[in-house]
Write a protein that holds these residues in place. Structure first.
Motif, mmCIF file in Angstrom:
data_model
loop_
_atom_site.group_PDB
_atom_site.id
_atom_site.type_symbol
_atom_site.label_atom_id
_atom_site.label_comp_id
_atom_site.label_asym_id
_atom_site.label_seq_id
_atom_site.Cartn_x
_atom_site.Cartn_y
_atom_site.Cartn_z
ATOM 1 N N GLU A 100 0.823 -1.212 0.000
ATOM 2 C CA GLU A 100 0.000 0.000 0.000
ATOM 3 C C GLU A 100 0.857 1.261 0.000
ATOM 4 O O GLU A 100 0.507 2.261 -0.610
ATOM 5 N N ARG B 41 1.958 1.739 -3.533
ATOM 6 C CA ARG B 41 0.825 2.170 -4.368
ATOM 7 C C ARG B 41 0.485 3.639 -4.103
ATOM 8 O O ARG B 41 0.380 4.439 -5.026
ATOM 9 N N ASN B 42 0.368 3.995 -2.834
ATOM 10 C CA ASN B 42 -0.033 5.359 -2.476
ATOM 11 C C ASN B 42 1.027 6.379 -2.869
ATOM 12 O O ASN B 42 0.711 7.443 -3.383
ATOM 13 N N THR C 179 0.429 5.482 7.097
ATOM 14 C CA THR C 179 -0.234 6.753 6.776
ATOM 15 C C THR C 179 0.776 7.885 6.623
ATOM 16 O O THR C 179 0.603 8.782 5.793
ATOM 17 N N ASN D 15 -7.727 5.936 8.490
ATOM 18 C CA ASN D 15 -6.808 7.003 8.095
ATOM 19 C C ASN D 15 -7.347 8.386 8.446
ATOM 20 O O ASN D 15 -6.609 9.237 8.926
ATOM 21 N N GLU E 77 -7.172 9.177 12.127
ATOM 22 C CA GLU E 77 -5.785 9.558 12.454
ATOM 23 C C GLU E 77 -5.497 11.004 12.106
ATOM 24 O O GLU E 77 -4.708 11.670 12.767
ATOM 25 N N ARG F 4 -6.612 7.408 -6.262
ATOM 26 C CA ARG F 4 -7.652 6.424 -5.994
ATOM 27 C C ARG F 4 -8.624 6.988 -4.961
ATOM 28 O O ARG F 4 -8.277 7.884 -4.176
ATOM 29 N N THR G 210 -7.254 7.031 -1.479
ATOM 30 C CA THR G 210 -6.117 7.910 -1.196
ATOM 31 C C THR G 210 -6.563 9.373 -1.083
ATOM 32 O O THR G 210 -6.024 10.133 -0.271
#
Lengths: 237, 237
Positions: free
Chosen positions: A90, A93-94, A222, B94, B97, B219, B222
């Motif tokens: 992830e 990807r992010n 994150t 996320n 957070e 995405r 995201t």
């Protein structure tokens, strides 16, 4: 134009005005995407170039070169401690979506995972797919995993930051304010539990500046997204 | 202090200077975290208050009220189209957070998922756990899923933005620059494939301003992280 499908090709597939498609690419274009003779798609070399191409049998004819401006004006190398399980998928990807130039996975004192070579292949495939989907011009490089001390010692970036959750450090956004375009920026992001004191000392010794990503405690997966979002906002607004 | 474990309690558990622990909390503190008689932990009510507490049998004694300053000075409501599969779990984790105040999951024209009531319970549990882990004072509210048109029509936020990947819109960071602290901000983020034209028209009609999150295509999972990172950078730097 943006709605066309994109595939990444190797430079060696280019011959004059033609792209020689691999059998895997032919399968993908014709069977998966269901493109037909004469249909158009975008070919990218992952190093900055896009072409508008037209399918003609086992080849594709290049119709024109396209201008893409989706890259950041700074080259960011993210040095990330490998998280547990598959969480690094992830991260790759992010961060690819968000414009990273290089990702350097590192084994830190608190890293649980020691990656296999299949992992590296997998991360590189994810970076390629994510670059295609997010319409980037460049596929980020995923470096070979090394120890954190090795990564900080070998960095060539002119601007170096290490994110640290606890401690009253300046915000990353303040720290990079004024860093000129075309700079090489390295950002180190720690594992769950943070960096050890020795690691922070090593980084400071290698001229990394400690910075904060805000007041809340972020998970290791994150934090890279937040760091990149902050930087893109500085250079794209 | 920050290294102490945190649990969320209901206001009804407070009796004078004592917290009456539920059997689930007793199990968690004593069996999972292995706290012993006299050990200290942090109790939070999820609505802004933290207390330093000391374990005494089936109760905990409140030692002092703590001051926490991890909340953003603006209240952000994220209106998010429900993504495929379990991806909304990550959105909740996320965004909690990153300081969100409310999350409004919406069913859009391109949403594939119609959530069950168990999902809502699950998202609320994730928000609670994530607020504890990220040391927030407040547990964000997860609203009941509604249709997008219903969500935009019923928003009470004074500042309203809809993120749209394609089109030459001002950057979110530029748009919120100058929005005063204590404002109510609503941000709508679409599904894979983006909002439909009708949805954008509905939002504009409800005084949502279209904004961009940068040059690359993000995405659906995201984009909320990027939006919140940008806002936190504006208010926390």
């Amino acid at each position: 134009m943006a709605q066309l499908q994109r595939i990444t090709i190797a430079s060696s597939q280019l011959q004059q005005e033609q792209i020689i498609l691999t059998s895997e690419q032919q399968h993908y274009l014709c069977r998966v995407l269901r493109l037909r003779e004469g249909d158009r798609f975008i070919a990218m070399d992952g190093m900055g170039k896009w072409w508008l191409a037209q399918l003609t049998g086992a080849q594709a004819k290049i119709l024109e070169m396209l201008c893409v401006e989706t890259e950041l004006p700074v080259a960011i190398t993210l040095i990330v401690a490998l998280p547990k399980g598959n969480a690094f998928d992830e991260v790759v990807r992010n961060c690819t979506e968000l414009g990273v130039a290089n990702i350097a996975p590192v084994v830190s004192d608190r890293t649980l995972l020691h990656p296999s070579s299949q992992k590296l292949e997998r991360w590189r495939r994810i970076a390629k797919e994510s670059a295609e989907q997010s319409e980037r011009a460049i596929v980020p490089a995923i470096l070979e995993p090394v120890t954190f001390s090795c990564a900080v010692a070998s960095t060539t970036a002119t601007h170096r930051y290490i994110c640290e959750a606890r401690g009253n450090y300046p915000h990353l956004k303040t720290a990079i304010d004024g860093v000129p375009t075309k700079s090489q920026i390295a950002i180190a992001i720690g594992p769950e539990g943070g960096w050890t004191e020795t690691e922070i000392e090593n980084a400071l010794h290698a001229r990394f500046q400690p910075v904060s990503l805000g007041k809340r405690i972020l998970r290791a997966v994150t934090a890279p997204i937040v760091a990149l979002s902050l930087i893109t906002a500085v250079y794209e607004v």
